[in-house]
Motif scaffolding. Structure first.
Motif, PDB file in Angstrom:
ATOM      1  N   PHE A   1       1.009  -1.145   0.147  1.00 47.32           N
ATOM      2  CA  PHE A   1       0.040  -0.118  -0.094  1.00 47.32           C
ATOM      3  C   PHE A   1       0.936   1.109  -0.044  1.00 47.32           C
ATOM      4  CE2 PHE A   1      -2.122   3.688   2.188  1.00 47.32           C
ATOM      5  CZ  PHE A   1      -3.342   3.404   1.408  1.00 47.32           C
TER       6      PHE A   1
ATOM      7  N   ARG B   1      -1.558   3.402 -12.260  1.00 46.32           N
ATOM      8  CA  ARG B   1      -1.764   3.825 -10.843  1.00 46.32           C
ATOM      9  C   ARG B   1      -3.214   3.463 -10.177  1.00 46.32           C
ATOM     10  NH1 ARG B   1       2.819   3.697 -11.943  1.00 46.32           N
ATOM     11  NH2 ARG B   1       4.578   5.158 -11.446  1.00 46.32           N
TER      12      ARG B   1
ATOM     13  N   ILE C   1       3.180   1.829  -3.349  1.00 46.52           N
ATOM     14  CA  ILE C   1       2.495   2.078  -4.510  1.00 46.52           C
ATOM     15  C   ILE C   1       2.011   3.625  -4.351  1.00 46.52           C
ATOM     16  CG2 ILE C   1       0.278   1.110  -3.797  1.00 46.52           C
ATOM     17  CD1 ILE C   1       1.407   1.004  -7.433  1.00 46.52           C
ATOM     18  N   HIS C   2       1.626   3.695  -3.087  1.00 46.50           N
ATOM     19  CA  HIS C   2       1.070   5.200  -2.974  1.00 46.50           C
ATOM     20  C   HIS C   2       2.301   6.404  -2.900  1.00 46.50           C
ATOM     21  CE1 HIS C   2      -2.703   3.697  -2.079  1.00 46.50           C
ATOM     22  NE2 HIS C   2      -3.171   4.778  -2.149  1.00 46.50           N
TER      23      HIS C   2
ATOM     24  N   TYR D   1      -4.844   2.173  -7.969  1.00 44.88           N
ATOM     25  CA  TYR D   1      -4.209   1.691  -6.498  1.00 44.88           C
ATOM     26  C   TYR D   1      -5.306   0.470  -6.114  1.00 44.88           C
ATOM     27  CZ  TYR D   1      -1.499   5.867  -6.203  1.00 44.88           C
ATOM     28  OH  TYR D   1      -0.659   6.867  -6.534  1.00 44.88           O
TER      29      TYR D   1
END
Lengths: 321, 549
Positions: free
Chosen positions: A24, A284, A27-28, A286
């Protein structure tokens, strides 16, 4: 045994949560903006901000994390940023497609790999062994995108024998059951071959090495001394022991079963998990990236557990209490 | 043994299939004369369109991909249709329209024979509803800006609707007409926050020439002829969009005939494909037309290196743009000179020119103090070397090649360029934050002449003026020109604004590429132009003898 399995599953839970958390934040925090897809002079920045808000991206990261974790705990993977629909729906469509492809490829890998490996080991240092070794290395070194494109050019464009891509023909809905089945088989041949053959070459090399090591063991000598036929020696005493490393390999391929193969899926337009994952990473997206990662983490844990259990079935000396 | 036999069987079967297909394949190549007046020829056939990306949604207010708008154009109607001159309109859902005397009210008279595919009539209430949703901030329609000067939409009766404007300006008709009309009876109860995820997005009900039959994600979208279409059913039975994400594989399938239409063929393949078609070796016809895009090198004006107009002009003159375009586009692009595309009426053909002249460029740089003082081969000034990073998005081969060519050409003048390829989302993010020195990028321009979002100084902080260009005179000209109703006066204002921008060279304008599509020759009456690939697909047809599906 059951206690062992339950203990392993129990230990895996914090591991999976930890992995999901790391994913998490990676990727952020990675550079890139999910809104990049919408950037266009025709789209006003105010709309971009509204869209960002709609996707919940205007919130601080820790809030986004808590929200995501709680929705995950309720079994809700969220809504895809790019497809505007529940991630679960996307996965439900992609997983069966990927399983068809990867399961058959794994089967090809195991059958071809084991058979070729055994032949090479039995005929060690013969012309057959050398031919198999060289061919296996040749196939193993071939990039799958190249092999895929060459097969399309040969079997679809030049010979017209096989469909170049996708899972079914344009009119497949109008076909009867057998015609549809045949249609699906023809669509599967090339991607399964490309996906399975390179790994089969690797498995064959592995199998050869493993069997050669086993047939030098004392118990094989004893079996031969007892006067057992060569077939019984190899298949009953040798192969069963030589298969243990292959089981580890197969266990580790379980995540690949669901992860799919990006390159093969892209070249043959196979709508599976690999394409979903890569598309989501580049965009992206997410929620999709996180769901795919979570599934991969679960599969790795399950795969290694499955391999451990299979050991005990193959090797009576191994017991989990 | 069994394995070998099995292989032989399947091989025999494949050969049988091949032999079975052979006559069909040969039959396809026969040239047949066909006449659309023959009823047998008029209706039937399938067009298979190959594309690399899936559609995100089939709801025009939600979708954001180009593929989606291609499909939506076949499912929904707009009030009017833009003509090939990109400046005038033809009737569509509206059969006529007129302005009030003060030009603040625009009334559309709708056709009364248009129905949604579920049988309900399309009325003025749908038009008003669509406007309300288009301007709903919670839905965040991507073209919401186009409706900013419309105050209200009033329903006069079922077939008459009036748009009330806040002010008078030249693009009132375009702003009113933009956007597809949606069915009120199906969507009125849907809360705004649910629009992005509602079922309608995957099961749309439209009033256009085709309707959705099937959509399998990442695979196929199948449209079938809408029997209720007001202008009569389309000639083709079906249009099937197949998603094939690999460009090389897609091209192979266009050549093999599995796919009938492919958009955006790579420039390097076009010459050989055209030649093959001309020689009768291929059935794929190449269709070329000017695109709405242009490519440029953007100089970040906040960087002291590019602060001087003369330096930027010298950089442009140091790049052999004609040869660069030839190298990367193989003659399928033309030199770009202006921020306004030549396809639009406001384009100014007489502008300051900065042709390739490396000697003059060197001289201009020297006049600005850029000289190789330390004899290391690179220009320097105040102890700083003339060196910068030129970024572009990875995966765009043409832009990648351009960065290398520019690096080579500027090195000859003693300017060190460091090309850097960055993944698209990161590149876009960095550009937005102005974290770059120079970029190779492109824009796709709208049909409305307006330089505000890219060139106005108000657009520096939150819009698309990435290079931070600011010229008060240009700002003033934009403000006046976009409200000027007299076309000849507006043209003069836009001419001046373009000249000033070009004189300032915040961009080195590079190229305007051609759009190149390939389509199987059996399709007749195919229209593609700058407006799009699918112009009136309901009128495309294929002679009966040449149909494949």
């Amino acid at each position: 045994m059951w206690t062992y399995i339950l203990r392993r599953i129990f230990i895996a839970i914090p591991l999976i949560i930890g992995l999901a958390t790391v994913t998490f934040f990676i990727i952020h925090l990675a550079p890139g903006d999910p809104m990049a897809l919408y950037r266009n002079p025709e789209i006003s920045p105010e709309v971009m901000e509204l869209m960002r808000k709609n996707l919940g991206l205007d919130q601080p990261l820790h809030i986004q994390y808590v929200r995501w974790l709680t929705s995950m705990a309720r079994g809700n993977f969220g809504i895809s940023f790019t497809a505007h629909r529940p991630v679960a729906d996307i996965l439900k469509e992609a997983i069966p497609n990927t399983l068809q492809l990867t399961f058959l490829a794994l089967l090809l890998n195991l059958i071809a790999g084991i058979v070729i490996g055994v032949i090479a080991a039995i005929k060690q240092y013969s012309a057959v062994d050398h031919t198999i070794t060289v061919s296996a290395l040749f196939i193993y070194s071939m990039p799958s995108f190249w092999l895929g494109l060459m097969m399309i050019l040969l079997f679809s464009l030049l010979l017209g024998w096989l469909p170049a891509s996708q899972m079914q023909s344009i009119n497949a809905d109008l076909f009867g059951f057998w015609h549809r089945l045949w249609d699906r088989i023809t669509h599967l041949i090339m991607p399964v071959f490309v996906l399975g053959i390179a790994t089969a070459a690797g498995t064959a090399r592995f199998m050869r090495g493993s069997l050669l090591e086993v047939i030098r063991q004392d118990y094989i000598r004893t079996a031969r001394a007892k006067g057992l036929s060569e077939r019984t020696v190899i298949f009953k005493h040798g192969l069963r022991n030589a298969l243990i490393p292959i089981v580890t390999l197969t266990g580790l391929s379980i995540p690949f079963l669901l992860g799919g193969s990006v390159i093969t899926e892209t070249i043959f337009a196979w709508p599976g998990m690999g394409r979903v994952a890569v598309g989501a990473i580049f965009a992206r997206d997410y929620p999709v990236v996180l769901a795919v990662n979570l599934i991969a983490a679960v599969m790795v844990v399950l795969g290694s557990l499955l391999a451990d259990i299979t050991y005990s079935l193959l090797d009576p000396r191994i017991r989990y209490d | 043994m069994r394995l070998t036999k099995g292989r032989e069987n399947s091989r025999a079967l494949l050969i049988c299939v091949f032999l079975f297909l052979l006559p069909l394949a040969c039959g396809e190549k026969k040239e047949q004369s066909a006449d659309r007046s023959n009823p047998d020829d008029r209706y039937g056939g399938t067009l298979v369109v190959g594309g690399i990306g899936d559609v995100d949604a089939l709801n025009p207010l939600v979708s954001s991909t180009r593929n989606a708008s291609d499909v939506e154009g076949m499912l929904f109607l707009t009030l009017t249709e833009i003509n090939p001159d990109l400046d005038s309109y033809s009737p569509s859902l509206a059969k006529s329209w007129e302005f009030s005397e003060d030009h603040l009210r625009l009334t559309f008279h709708l056709r009364n024979d248009v129905t949604w595919t579920d049988g309900v009539k399309t009325t003025a209430h749908d038009v008003k509803f669509s406007f309300e949703k288009q301007t709903d901030p919670l839905i965040a329609w991507s073209a919401i800006r186009w409706k900013q000067f419309i105050e209200d939409v009033e329903v006069v009766d079922d077939t008459t609707v009036t748009f009330v404007f806040k002010e008078v300006y030249p693009y009132q008709l375009m702003d009113a007409a933009v956007g597809y009309i949606l069915p009120k009876h199906l969507l009125e109860d849907l809360p705004s926050e649910k629009w992005r995820t509602c079922d309608f997005n995957r099961q749309p009900v439209g009033n256009g020439p085709f309707k959705l039959k099937k959509w399998i994600s990442q695979q196929t979208i199948e449209l079938v002829a809408n029997e209720r279409y007001y202008a009569g059913r389309p000639c083709l039975d079906r249009i099937v969009f197949r998603i094939i994400p690999d460009q090389t594989s897609l091209l192979a399938q266009l050549k093999s005939g599995d796919v009938d239409l492919m958009e955006s063929i790579s420039p390097k393949d076009v010459a050989s494909m055209s030649e093959d078609f001309r020689m009768g070796k291929s059935d794929v016809r190449i269709v070329r037309y000017p695109s709405r895009a242009y490519g440029y090198i953007g100089w970040n004006l906040r960087n002291p290196l590019f602060g001087s107009k003369k330096v930027r002009q010298a950089l442009t003159m140091a790049i052999d743009r004609e040869n660069l375009i030839e190298a990367v586009y193989f003659g399928l692009a033309r030199l770009c000179h202006s921020p306004i595309s030549p396809i639009l009426w406001a384009y100014n053909p007489d502008m300051p020119d900065f042709p390739y002249d490396p000697r003059r460029a060197e001289q201009m740089l020297a006049e600005e103090g850029w000289i190789d003082r330390d004899r290391d081969g690179w220009l320097d000034k105040d102890g700083r070397r003339f060196e910068f990073t030129l970024k572009t998005n990875q995966g765009n081969r043409i832009r990648e090649d351009i960065t290398v060519i520019v690096q080579d050409q500027l090195a000859k003048l003693g300017i060190k360029v460091n090309p850097r390829l960055i993944e698209w989302t990161v590149f876009s993010d960095q550009t937005n934050r102005k974290e770059f020195e120079a970029i190779v990028a492109g824009w796709s321009v709208g049909l409305k002449v307006d330089l505000t979002t890219i060139w106005h100084s108000q657009s520096i902080n939150d819009k698309f003026n990435y290079v931070s260009y600011s010229n008060p005179r240009v700002d003033a000209l934009i403000e006046v020109a976009k409200r000027e109703m007299d076309r000849s006066k507006a043209k003069l204002l836009w001419d001046e604004a373009q000249s000033l921008i070009v004189e300032d060279q915040p961009y080195t304008f590079l190229y305007i590429p051609e759009q190149v599509n390939g389509i199987h020759k059996r399709f007749r009456n195919v229209q593609m132009d700058t407006r799009g690939t699918f112009i009136h697909p309901e009128q495309w047809w294929v002679p009966k003898d040449e149909r494949k599906y």
